[in-house]
Design an enzyme around this catalytic site. Structure first.
Site, PDB file in Angstrom:
ATOM      1  N   ASP A   1       0.789  -1.253   0.000  1.00 22.67           N
ATOM      2  CA  ASP A   1       0.000   0.000   0.000  1.00 22.67           C
ATOM      3  C   ASP A   1       0.814   1.292   0.000  1.00 22.67           C
ATOM      4  O   ASP A   1       0.429   2.268   0.673  1.00 22.67           O
ATOM      5  CB  ASP A   1      -0.991  -0.005   1.179  1.00 22.67           C
ATOM      6  CG  ASP A   1      -1.971  -1.155   1.119  1.00 22.67           C
ATOM      7  OD1 ASP A   1      -1.920  -1.947   0.164  1.00 22.67           O
ATOM      8  OD2 ASP A   1      -2.794  -1.285   2.043  1.00 22.67           O
TER       9      ASP A   1
ATOM     10  N   GLU B   1      -4.646  -0.813  -1.526  1.00 23.75           N
ATOM     11  CA  GLU B   1      -5.963  -0.925  -0.884  1.00 23.75           C
ATOM     12  C   GLU B   1      -6.915  -0.016  -1.645  1.00 23.75           C
ATOM     13  O   GLU B   1      -6.667   1.190  -1.771  1.00 23.75           O
ATOM     14  CB  GLU B   1      -5.888  -0.503   0.595  1.00 23.75           C
ATOM     15  CG  GLU B   1      -7.245  -0.628   1.299  1.00 23.75           C
ATOM     16  CD  GLU B   1      -7.211  -0.235   2.792  1.00 23.75           C
ATOM     17  OE1 GLU B   1      -6.112  -0.032   3.343  1.00 23.75           O
ATOM     18  OE2 GLU B   1      -8.312  -0.132   3.366  1.00 23.75           O
TER      19      GLU B   1
ATOM     20  N   LYS C   1      -6.671  -4.807  -3.256  1.00 22.90           N
ATOM     21  CA  LYS C   1      -7.328  -5.528  -2.164  1.00 22.90           C
ATOM     22  C   LYS C   1      -8.374  -4.655  -1.475  1.00 22.90           C
ATOM     23  O   LYS C   1      -8.142  -3.464  -1.245  1.00 22.90           O
ATOM     24  CB  LYS C   1      -6.276  -6.007  -1.151  1.00 22.90           C
ATOM     25  CG  LYS C   1      -5.462  -4.888  -0.520  1.00 22.90           C
ATOM     26  CD  LYS C   1      -4.373  -5.470   0.373  1.00 22.90           C
ATOM     27  CE  LYS C   1      -3.573  -4.408   1.083  1.00 22.90           C
ATOM     28  NZ  LYS C   1      -4.313  -3.608   2.054  1.00 22.90           N
TER      29      LYS C   1
ATOM     30  N   LYS D   1      -7.701  -5.011   4.709  1.00 24.92           N
ATOM     31  CA  LYS D   1      -6.387  -4.656   5.238  1.00 24.92           C
ATOM     32  C   LYS D   1      -5.367  -5.739   4.897  1.00 24.92           C
ATOM     33  O   LYS D   1      -4.230  -5.445   4.559  1.00 24.92           O
ATOM     34  CB  LYS D   1      -6.467  -4.428   6.758  1.00 24.92           C
ATOM     35  CG  LYS D   1      -7.481  -3.354   7.190  1.00 24.92           C
ATOM     36  CD  LYS D   1      -7.286  -2.034   6.473  1.00 24.92           C
ATOM     37  CE  LYS D   1      -8.309  -0.993   6.914  1.00 24.92           C
ATOM     38  NZ  LYS D   1      -8.318   0.188   6.016  1.00 24.92           N
TER      39      LYS D   1
ATOM     40  N   VAL E   1       3.137   0.255   4.319  1.00 27.71           N
ATOM     41  CA  VAL E   1       2.382   0.987   5.353  1.00 27.71           C
ATOM     42  C   VAL E   1       0.957   0.441   5.483  1.00 27.71           C
ATOM     43  O   VAL E   1       0.438  -0.139   4.543  1.00 27.71           O
ATOM     44  CB  VAL E   1       2.319   2.488   4.979  1.00 27.71           C
ATOM     45  CG1 VAL E   1       3.708   3.094   4.998  1.00 27.71           C
ATOM     46  CG2 VAL E   1       1.625   2.751   3.643  1.00 27.71           C
ATOM     47  N   THR E   2       0.327   0.699   6.628  1.00 29.15           N
ATOM     48  CA  THR E   2       0.967   1.094   7.878  1.00 29.15           C
ATOM     49  C   THR E   2       1.296  -0.169   8.672  1.00 29.15           C
ATOM     50  O   THR E   2       0.614  -1.184   8.533  1.00 29.15           O
ATOM     51  CB  THR E   2       0.064   2.012   8.731  1.00 29.15           C
ATOM     52  OG1 THR E   2      -1.148   1.312   9.075  1.00 29.15           O
ATOM     53  CG2 THR E   2      -0.289   3.270   7.973  1.00 29.15           C
TER      54      THR E   2
ATOM     55  N   CYS F   1      -2.319  -2.605   7.645  1.00 33.94           N
ATOM     56  CA  CYS F   1      -2.246  -3.523   6.499  1.00 33.94           C
ATOM     57  C   CYS F   1      -1.012  -4.416   6.520  1.00 33.94           C
ATOM     58  O   CYS F   1      -1.065  -5.556   6.063  1.00 33.94           O
ATOM     59  CB  CYS F   1      -2.336  -2.732   5.207  1.00 33.94           C
ATOM     60  SG  CYS F   1      -3.968  -1.982   5.021  1.00 33.94           S
TER      61      CYS F   1
ATOM     62  N   GLN G   1       8.069 -14.523  21.470  1.00 36.83           N
ATOM     63  CA  GLN G   1       7.748 -15.949  21.596  1.00 36.83           C
ATOM     64  C   GLN G   1       8.461 -16.783  20.519  1.00 36.83           C
ATOM     65  O   GLN G   1       7.874 -17.677  19.907  1.00 36.83           O
ATOM     66  CB  GLN G   1       6.237 -16.172  21.508  1.00 36.83           C
ATOM     67  CG  GLN G   1       5.440 -15.344  22.520  1.00 36.83           C
ATOM     68  CD  GLN G   1       3.947 -15.597  22.418  1.00 36.83           C
ATOM     69  OE1 GLN G   1       3.489 -16.690  22.736  1.00 36.83           O
ATOM     70  NE2 GLN G   1       3.207 -14.596  21.987  1.00 36.83           N
TER      71      GLN G   1
HETATM   72  N1  TIU Z   1      -2.725   0.252   4.209  1.00 38.81           N
HETATM   73  C1  TIU Z   1      -3.221   0.459   5.427  1.00 38.81           C
HETATM   74  O1  TIU Z   1      -2.551   0.264   6.427  1.00 38.81           O
HETATM   75  N2  TIU Z   1      -4.534   0.941   5.507  1.00 38.81           N
HETATM   76  C2  TIU Z   1      -4.987   1.720   6.532  1.00 38.81           C
HETATM   77  O2  TIU Z   1      -6.148   2.093   6.569  1.00 38.81           O
HETATM   78  N3  TIU Z   1      -4.071   2.090   7.470  1.00 38.81           N
HETATM   79  C3  TIU Z   1      -4.217   2.938   8.521  1.00 38.81           C
HETATM   80  O3  TIU Z   1      -3.299   3.049   9.330  1.00 38.81           O
HETATM   81  N4  TIU Z   1      -5.344   3.602   8.647  1.00 38.81           N
END
Ligand code: TIU
Length: 228
Positions: free
Chosen positions: A27, A75, A132, A135, A160-161, A165, A205
């Site tokens: 993303d 996304e 996609k 997430k 990210v993030t 995702c 772990q």
């Molecule tokens: N790609 C992704 O992480 N989608 C999000 O909506 N991330 C947020 O941190 N909001």
């Protein structure tokens, strides 16, 4: 037999003797890294994610140089929002929702300007782009089919993030049997504490979800790796 290892946490990560490693770039689209997209609509400071761009560029260059597979994800939703669950659509209290018109086109809609991968990481024609609706990159996508077709067993994960995702995808991949390595300086969050917590929880772990490693250790191992 000599093993190729990447210095990692909680212990060294073995490069595949059989199977293949792919780079997964999650993303890195304008929505999350530039002003006027979904990230900002959710109330975030999008500028802080940009620090990872040079790292991801360097990793991408090594994968391309060694002719190793690269997958990009985005996304996004269909223009009629038929792939967006009502719960996702109505979630949040920002001024803009998915599908609303922002300064980079309709928010989180496939094909809009905000939904494009940033210029710095522009995919090549031979690199697969997975769009996609969720997430995780495995939910309602063809990612697993592509990985299986190409005998990919190991995933190097960036993007990210970190806690949304990236972590969701890493957990999905781990449950499907992939050996996952999260690139510490190749992922970022709007919340530094969440990034740190994610790194720690995936490698706790004994590597319950996988490994984490710094890009410099990854790049030096990959450069010396004879992929056969
Ligand atoms: N790609 C992704 O992480 N989608 C999000 O909506 N991330 C947020 O941190 N909001």
């Amino acid at each position: 037999m000599m093993m190729d290892l990447i210095q990692a946490q909680p212990y060294p990560y073995e490069l595949p003797q059989q199977g293949k490693i792919a780079l997964l770039i999650i993303d890195m689209q304008r929505d999350f890294l530039e002003s006027g997209g979904f990230g900002e609509a959710l109330g975030n400071d999008v500028s802080r994610l940009r620090v990872i761009i040079p790292t991801v560029q360097k990793l991408l260059a090594v994968f391309r140089e060694k002719n190793l597979p690269v997958f990009h994800t985005i996304e996004g939703h269909k223009t009629d929002l038929s792939d967006c669950p009502p719960a996702k659509l109505k979630r949040g209290q920002g001024s803009q929702k998915i599908g609303d018109l922002g300064t980079m086109g309709r928010i989180l809609i496939l094909g809009e300007k905000g939904n494009q991968i940033i210029d710095e990481l522009k995919p090549l024609n031979n690199e697969i782009i997975i769009t996609k609706p969720g997430k995780g990159a495995f939910y309602a996508t063809s990612l697993q089919e592509h990985l299986q077709n190409q005998q990919i067993t190991h995933l190097m994960i960036t993007g990210v993030t970190t806690e949304v995702c990236v972590q969701t995808t890493m957990r999905e991949a781990n449950d499907r049997g992939y050996e996952c390595l999260l690139v510490e300086d190749g992922t970022e969050s709007y919340f530094p504490f969440f990034k740190q917590a994610t790194l720690e929880m995936v490698r706790a772990q004994g590597g319950i979800v996988g490994w984490t490693a710094h890009s410099t250790d990854i790049i030096s191992a990959l450069k010396g790796w004879n992929t056969g």
